[in-house]
Design an enzyme around this catalytic site. Structure first.
Site, PDB file in Angstrom:
ATOM      1  N   LYS A  13       6.433  -4.266   2.350  1.00  0.00           N
ATOM      2  CA  LYS A  13       7.939  -4.414   2.566  1.00  0.00           C
ATOM      3  C   LYS A  13       8.381  -2.923   2.040  1.00  0.00           C
ATOM      4  O   LYS A  13       9.529  -2.602   2.714  1.00  0.00           O
ATOM      5  CB  LYS A  13       8.487  -5.436   1.733  1.00  0.00           C
ATOM      6  CG  LYS A  13       7.923  -6.730   2.347  1.00  0.00           C
ATOM      7  CD  LYS A  13       8.664  -7.987   1.832  1.00  0.00           C
ATOM      8  CE  LYS A  13       8.695  -7.927   0.359  1.00  0.00           C
ATOM      9  NZ  LYS A  13       7.111  -8.017  -0.235  1.00  0.00           N
ATOM     10  N   ARG A  88      14.164 -15.339  -2.531  1.00  0.00           N
ATOM     11  CA  ARG A  88      12.785 -15.656  -2.755  1.00  0.00           C
ATOM     12  C   ARG A  88      12.457 -17.311  -2.661  1.00  0.00           C
ATOM     13  O   ARG A  88      11.431 -17.939  -2.223  1.00  0.00           O
ATOM     14  CB  ARG A  88      12.110 -15.356  -4.033  1.00  0.00           C
ATOM     15  CG  ARG A  88      12.071 -14.028  -4.209  1.00  0.00           C
ATOM     16  CD  ARG A  88      11.348 -13.587  -5.501  1.00  0.00           C
ATOM     17  NE  ARG A  88      11.052 -12.268  -5.799  1.00  0.00           N
ATOM     18  CZ  ARG A  88      10.273 -11.374  -5.474  1.00  0.00           C
ATOM     19  NH1 ARG A  88       9.038 -11.743  -4.939  1.00  0.00           N
ATOM     20  NH2 ARG A  88      10.276 -10.120  -5.965  1.00  0.00           N
ATOM     21  N   ARG A 122      -5.954  -1.652  -5.384  1.00  0.00           N
ATOM     22  CA  ARG A 122      -5.316  -0.588  -5.402  1.00  0.00           C
ATOM     23  C   ARG A 122      -5.285  -0.129  -6.924  1.00  0.00           C
ATOM     24  O   ARG A 122      -5.501  -0.689  -7.804  1.00  0.00           O
ATOM     25  CB  ARG A 122      -3.894  -1.133  -5.197  1.00  0.00           C
ATOM     26  CG  ARG A 122      -2.707  -0.062  -5.356  1.00  0.00           C
ATOM     27  CD  ARG A 122      -1.340  -0.626  -4.627  1.00  0.00           C
ATOM     28  NE  ARG A 122      -1.048  -1.861  -5.278  1.00  0.00           N
ATOM     29  CZ  ARG A 122       0.155  -2.434  -4.632  1.00  0.00           C
ATOM     30  NH1 ARG A 122       0.532  -2.293  -3.488  1.00  0.00           N
ATOM     31  NH2 ARG A 122       0.369  -3.725  -5.239  1.00  0.00           N
ATOM     32  N   ARG A 152      -2.791  -1.320 -11.762  1.00  0.00           N
ATOM     33  CA  ARG A 152      -1.451  -2.012 -12.740  1.00  0.00           C
ATOM     34  C   ARG A 152      -2.087  -3.626 -13.170  1.00  0.00           C
ATOM     35  O   ARG A 152      -2.580  -4.239 -12.335  1.00  0.00           O
ATOM     36  CB  ARG A 152      -0.315  -1.776 -11.695  1.00  0.00           C
ATOM     37  CG  ARG A 152      -0.125  -0.829 -11.379  1.00  0.00           C
ATOM     38  CD  ARG A 152       1.195  -0.448 -10.733  1.00  0.00           C
ATOM     39  NE  ARG A 152       1.335  -1.537  -9.565  1.00  0.00           N
ATOM     40  CZ  ARG A 152       2.416  -1.495  -8.580  1.00  0.00           C
ATOM     41  NH1 ARG A 152       3.397  -0.808  -8.803  1.00  0.00           N
ATOM     42  NH2 ARG A 152       2.368  -2.430  -7.703  1.00  0.00           N
ATOM     43  N   ARG A 163       0.638 -14.854  -7.877  1.00  0.00           N
ATOM     44  CA  ARG A 163       1.925 -14.254  -7.012  1.00  0.00           C
ATOM     45  C   ARG A 163       1.720 -14.938  -5.646  1.00  0.00           C
ATOM     46  O   ARG A 163       2.933 -15.241  -5.063  1.00  0.00           O
ATOM     47  CB  ARG A 163       1.874 -12.917  -6.953  1.00  0.00           C
ATOM     48  CG  ARG A 163       1.947 -12.212  -8.472  1.00  0.00           C
ATOM     49  CD  ARG A 163       1.848 -10.740  -8.405  1.00  0.00           C
ATOM     50  NE  ARG A 163       3.218 -10.207  -7.436  1.00  0.00           N
ATOM     51  CZ  ARG A 163       2.567  -9.019  -7.035  1.00  0.00           C
ATOM     52  NH1 ARG A 163       1.488  -8.334  -7.315  1.00  0.00           N
ATOM     53  NH2 ARG A 163       3.551  -8.308  -6.353  1.00  0.00           N
TER      54      ARG A 163
END
Length: 207
Positions: A13, A88, A122, A152, A163
């Protein structure tokens, strides 16, 4: 044009938001960016948000809605805006309907299993913020600066799974909510960035 960008965490996004903002000259309103700024500055709302984000949970509606309403009242939103990361939930969408009129909703559709692998792989540079994936770049240092690459905390598998579960339970129903209103179009987010950009543009140009 008042636009909402939907999609699972890590669906791309952010990249599409940059494209839309540049193409249509509207402000990019990202709750994620706003919260990250507050977390970095250790404001009360930032610290409160961090306690939820670190657990892969959603920030409470009353905090987010107040933030959004204030932002949409600013002058640069008069000719349109792009909302990224909000709403959301159905409750947030209903609250948003009382504040403003949404004209287009673009849903970046992705395979959640492949997405999980992409996010967990990532790695981000601690200095310049450059992003890599271990599938295509498996070195410990950045190719640009070079500084150390890290994973991260919110990219760790346990957090990502949490999530994605929250997304499926609370956010995915927004697809049907906006489809029923006749303002939603989905694009395949598993294609190349340029292909996704092209499809997003076609959706936004449709009458």
């Amino acid at each position: 044009m008042n636009i909402i960008l939907l999609g699972a965490p890590g669906a791309g996004k952010g990249t599409q938001a940059e494209y839309i903002v540049a193409k249509y000259n509207v402000p990019h309103i990202s709750t994620g960016d706003i919260f990250r700024k507050n977390i970095k500055e250790q404001t009360p709302v930032g610290l409160k948000a961090k306690s939820f984000i670190d657990q892969g949970k959603l920030v409470p509606d009353e905090v987010v809605i107040e933030l959004i309403q204030s932002r949409l009242s600013e002058d640069d939103c008069k000719n349109g805006y792009l909302l990224d990361g909000f709403p959301r939930t159905i409750a947030q969408a209903e609250a948003l309907d009382k504040i403003t009129k949404i004209e287009k909703v673009v849903n970046i559709d992705v395979d959640l299993t492949k997405l999980l692998k992409r996010i967990v792989g990532r790695r981000v540079c601690v200095a310049c913020g450059a992003s890599y994936n271990i599938e295509t770049y498996d070195k410990p240092d950045c190719a640009k600066c070079p500084s150390q690459l890290i994973q991260r905390p919110d990219d760790k598998e346990e957090t990502v799974r949490a999530r994605l579960e929250v997304y499926q339970n609370q956010t995915a129903p927004l697809i049907e909510y906006y489809r029923a209103k006749g303002v939603l179009k989905s694009v395949d987010g598993m294609q190349t960035i340029s292909e996704v950009c092209s499809r997003v543009e076609k959706v936004l140009e449709q009458a």
